[in-house]
Structures are given as C-alpha cells and as structure tokens.
Scaffold this motif. Structure first.
Motif, PDB file in Angstrom:
ATOM      1  N   PHE A 214      61.696  -9.819 -33.680  1.00 36.03           N
ATOM      2  CA  PHE A 214      61.868  -9.160 -32.389  1.00 36.03           C
ATOM      3  C   PHE A 214      63.331  -9.222 -31.953  1.00 36.03           C
ATOM      4  N   VAL A 215      63.921 -10.395 -32.050  1.00 35.25           N
ATOM      5  CA  VAL A 215      65.319 -10.571 -31.642  1.00 35.25           C
ATOM      6  C   VAL A 215      66.240  -9.746 -32.544  1.00 35.25           C
ATOM      7  N   ALA A 216      65.973  -9.729 -33.836  1.00 39.61           N
ATOM      8  CA  ALA A 216      66.798  -8.956 -34.774  1.00 39.61           C
ATOM      9  C   ALA A 216      66.728  -7.457 -34.492  1.00 39.61           C
ATOM     10  N   ALA A 217      65.600  -6.988 -33.953  1.00 41.50           N
ATOM     11  CA  ALA A 217      65.440  -5.562 -33.642  1.00 41.50           C
ATOM     12  C   ALA A 217      66.217  -5.170 -32.387  1.00 41.50           C
ATOM     13  N   ARG A 218      66.706  -6.153 -31.637  1.00 37.84           N
ATOM     14  CA  ARG A 218      67.519  -5.920 -30.431  1.00 37.84           C
ATOM     15  C   ARG A 218      66.841  -4.991 -29.425  1.00 37.84           C
ATOM     16  N   LEU A 219      65.613  -5.316 -29.150  1.00 36.21           N
ATOM     17  CA  LEU A 219      64.848  -4.523 -28.192  1.00 36.21           C
ATOM     18  C   LEU A 219      65.072  -5.059 -26.779  1.00 36.21           C
ATOM     19  N   PRO A 220      65.115  -4.170 -25.798  1.00 36.23           N
ATOM     20  CA  PRO A 220      65.273  -4.642 -24.416  1.00 36.23           C
ATOM     21  C   PRO A 220      63.965  -5.276 -23.934  1.00 36.23           C
ATOM     22  N   VAL A 221      64.092  -6.372 -23.207  1.00 31.51           N
ATOM     23  CA  VAL A 221      62.885  -7.024 -22.711  1.00 31.51           C
ATOM     24  C   VAL A 221      62.638  -6.741 -21.239  1.00 31.51           C
ATOM     25  N   GLY A 222      63.663  -6.294 -20.538  1.00 34.42           N
ATOM     26  CA  GLY A 222      63.496  -5.986 -19.117  1.00 34.42           C
ATOM     27  C   GLY A 222      62.883  -7.166 -18.385  1.00 34.42           C
ATOM     28  N   SER A 223      61.853  -6.897 -17.604  1.00 32.82           N
ATOM     29  CA  SER A 223      61.194  -7.964 -16.845  1.00 32.82           C
ATOM     30  C   SER A 223      59.917  -8.458 -17.518  1.00 32.82           C
ATOM     31  N   ALA A 224      59.731  -8.103 -18.781  1.00 33.81           N
ATOM     32  CA  ALA A 224      58.521  -8.514 -19.506  1.00 33.81           C
ATOM     33  C   ALA A 224      58.445 -10.031 -19.611  1.00 33.81           C
ATOM     34  N   VAL A 225      57.241 -10.541 -19.502  1.00 35.79           N
ATOM     35  CA  VAL A 225      56.987 -11.971 -19.679  1.00 35.79           C
ATOM     36  C   VAL A 225      56.940 -12.257 -21.172  1.00 35.79           C
ATOM     37  N   MET A 226      57.678 -13.268 -21.601  1.00 41.14           N
ATOM     38  CA  MET A 226      57.641 -13.692 -22.995  1.00 41.14           C
ATOM     39  C   MET A 226      56.527 -14.729 -23.110  1.00 41.14           C
ATOM     40  N   ALA A 227      55.509 -14.421 -23.911  1.00 44.21           N
ATOM     41  CA  ALA A 227      54.337 -15.281 -24.047  1.00 44.21           C
ATOM     42  C   ALA A 227      54.240 -15.753 -25.495  1.00 44.21           C
ATOM     43  N   CYS A 228      54.137 -17.048 -25.681  1.00 43.64           N
ATOM     44  CA  CYS A 228      54.104 -17.636 -27.026  1.00 43.64           C
ATOM     45  C   CYS A 228      52.809 -18.400 -27.230  1.00 43.64           C
ATOM     46  N   VAL A 229      52.227 -18.278 -28.410  1.00 39.90           N
ATOM     47  CA  VAL A 229      50.922 -18.864 -28.704  1.00 39.90           C
ATOM     48  C   VAL A 229      50.928 -20.392 -28.680  1.00 39.90           C
ATOM     49  N   GLY A 230      52.076 -21.000 -28.959  1.00 37.87           N
ATOM     50  CA  GLY A 230      52.125 -22.456 -28.988  1.00 37.87           C
ATOM     51  C   GLY A 230      53.543 -22.973 -28.875  1.00 37.87           C
ATOM     52  N   PRO A 231      53.705 -24.292 -28.883  1.00 38.10           N
ATOM     53  CA  PRO A 231      55.017 -24.898 -28.663  1.00 38.10           C
ATOM     54  C   PRO A 231      56.036 -24.613 -29.770  1.00 38.10           C
TER      55      PRO A 231
ATOM     56  N   SER B 254      54.211 -16.331 -33.838  1.00 40.89           N
ATOM     57  CA  SER B 254      54.888 -17.139 -34.853  1.00 40.89           C
ATOM     58  C   SER B 254      56.387 -17.100 -34.628  1.00 40.89           C
ATOM     59  N   PRO B 255      57.096 -18.118 -35.086  1.00 40.96           N
ATOM     60  CA  PRO B 255      58.554 -18.088 -35.008  1.00 40.96           C
ATOM     61  C   PRO B 255      59.160 -16.896 -35.757  1.00 40.96           C
ATOM     62  N   SER B 256      58.543 -16.488 -36.853  1.00 39.33           N
ATOM     63  CA  SER B 256      59.091 -15.346 -37.599  1.00 39.33           C
ATOM     64  C   SER B 256      58.950 -14.054 -36.796  1.00 39.33           C
ATOM     65  N   ALA B 257      57.908 -13.939 -35.981  1.00 43.52           N
ATOM     66  CA  ALA B 257      57.765 -12.771 -35.103  1.00 43.52           C
ATOM     67  C   ALA B 257      58.879 -12.762 -34.060  1.00 43.52           C
ATOM     68  N   VAL B 258      59.213 -13.932 -33.541  1.00 46.32           N
ATOM     69  CA  VAL B 258      60.322 -14.044 -32.589  1.00 46.32           C
ATOM     70  C   VAL B 258      61.613 -13.578 -33.261  1.00 46.32           C
ATOM     71  N   ARG B 259      61.881 -14.072 -34.459  1.00 45.52           N
ATOM     72  CA  ARG B 259      63.116 -13.707 -35.162  1.00 45.52           C
ATOM     73  C   ARG B 259      63.189 -12.205 -35.421  1.00 45.52           C
TER      74      ARG B 259
ATOM     75  N   ALA C  37      66.236 -18.675 -29.496  1.00 41.12           N
ATOM     76  CA  ALA C  37      66.754 -17.318 -29.664  1.00 41.12           C
ATOM     77  C   ALA C  37      67.259 -16.735 -28.346  1.00 41.12           C
ATOM     78  N   GLY C  38      67.162 -17.506 -27.261  1.00 40.61           N
ATOM     79  CA  GLY C  38      67.671 -17.056 -25.980  1.00 40.61           C
ATOM     80  C   GLY C  38      66.662 -16.334 -25.113  1.00 40.61           C
ATOM     81  N   LEU C  39      65.387 -16.357 -25.489  1.00 43.17           N
ATOM     82  CA  LEU C  39      64.357 -15.709 -24.681  1.00 43.17           C
ATOM     83  C   LEU C  39      63.811 -16.707 -23.656  1.00 43.17           C
ATOM     84  N   ALA C  40      63.553 -16.228 -22.459  1.00 40.45           N
ATOM     85  CA  ALA C  40      62.970 -17.067 -21.409  1.00 40.45           C
ATOM     86  C   ALA C  40      61.451 -17.000 -21.542  1.00 40.45           C
ATOM     87  N   VAL C  41      60.860 -18.074 -21.997  1.00 38.28           N
ATOM     88  CA  VAL C  41      59.412 -18.119 -22.217  1.00 38.28           C
ATOM     89  C   VAL C  41      58.710 -18.364 -20.894  1.00 38.28           C
ATOM     90  N   GLY C  42      57.769 -17.481 -20.569  1.00 43.20           N
ATOM     91  CA  GLY C  42      57.052 -17.594 -19.311  1.00 43.20           C
ATOM     92  C   GLY C  42      55.638 -18.105 -19.437  1.00 43.20           C
TER      93      GLY C  42
END
Length: 186
Positions: free
Chosen positions: A129-146, A122-127, A155-160
C-alpha cells in the motif's frame, strides 16, 4: 527424509494452500485442519506464529520434537527461533510467495475519491500500500493485529483501529464500533 513429530501453522494460508477447496474465513484454522483429517492439539487464543511458539514452549511440548513449519517466503523468523530455544528442531517449508502488486485502476480510483477505512491483514499488505503511494485522506487505518499495526506505524501510517480479536471478523467488529462512536461524537 526427516520425520516430523508436529506441524506448526501460524496462519491459515499454508493450510488453505494444501486444500483443493478454499474454506470460509471464520474458524479457518480449525476447519481447514479438520478437512484434511487433522485435529489441532493446541490452538492459542491469539492467531500469530509467536503466540503458537510461546504456547508450545510453555506446555513443554517443543522440547526434543521436530516441527515442519509451512509458511510464506517472508514469514517471521521469531516463532522458529522460539521453538528452537525451547529445544525443538524446526524445518521451515515455504508453501507460498508474497508478491507486491499494484492496485487496479478501479481500486486506485476508489481510494482517490475517498474511502472510510483501509484494512490491513499483513505487514506485506502495508508495504504494498505504501509503495503504491495512494492518498489516504481521512481514512481510518485498521490493522488486524499488533504485528501489522507496528508495520503500519513504521511506514508512517496513523493506525486508528486494532481489534482485540485478531481476525477478519474482529477487525470488522472493531471498525463498526469505531464508526458508531464517531457518529455519537458528531
């Protein structure tokens, strides 16, 4: 009290909220409705509020009807707007509230040591996650839908990974394909 001609569910969360026992994820919308004695008349292939509103508008089922729309407190307004444009009266009903939560120490430690993927549903999960300022490293960002992918990109995440089937099962399958493809390339 106002009488509704229809209930419109864009997400399983409001249905699950009204059930005493939580149904399993697969086929949750149809199963959840059947468990409370309802049979869906229309289920669009895509699981989104706007897809449901579009399907109702195209079928001319919205015109002159009154809809009760159980949703979250930050639910999208576009499905209700689309139904209204098609001649419906829409009564939104907030059945759950979204809160921003911080990750547990364990979750934070797992992410900081490195994970292969971060899955967003969900978009709220993205928000959050970003607010928690966690490092993403080389993790793939996977989103359930558009919609979720758009929020991640904003939010500046590279969706893979975004699956064709916008469901938990579709997301897992898309991640499996992604990682199998990555293994072939290495």
């Amino acid at each position: 009290p106002v009488q509704q001609n229809a209930l419109a569910y864009a997400s399983p969360a409001p249905i699950v909220y009204m059930l005493p026992a939580r149904p399993k994820k697969r086929q949750i919308r149809r199963t959840a409705l059947r468990r409370i004695g309802l049979s869906p008349d229309l289920m669009p292939a895509e699981s989104s509020g706007i897809a449901l509103a579009e399907a109702l508008a195209r079928s001319n089922e919205a015109n002159g009807k009154k809809f009760l729309m159980p949703q979250g407190d930050i639910g999208m307004r576009s499905p209700a707007e689309r139904l209204r444009a098609a001649g419906a009266t829409v009564d939104p009903w907030v059945v759950y509230r979204t809160i921003q939560a911080l990750p547990s120490r364990f979750a934070r430690a797992q992410i900081e040591t490195g994970v292969d993927a971060v899955m967003f549903f969900s978009p709220s999960a993205v928000r959050s996650f970003v607010a928690a300022r966690l490092p993403v490293g080389s993790a793939v960002m996977a989103c359930v839908g558009p919609t979720t992918a758009a929020a991640a990109q904003q939010a500046g995440l590279a969706v893979g990974v975004v699956p064709e089937e916008h469901s938990a099962a579709g997301l897992v399958a898309a991640l499996e394909i992604h990682f199998q493809s990555a293994e072939v390339l290495t």
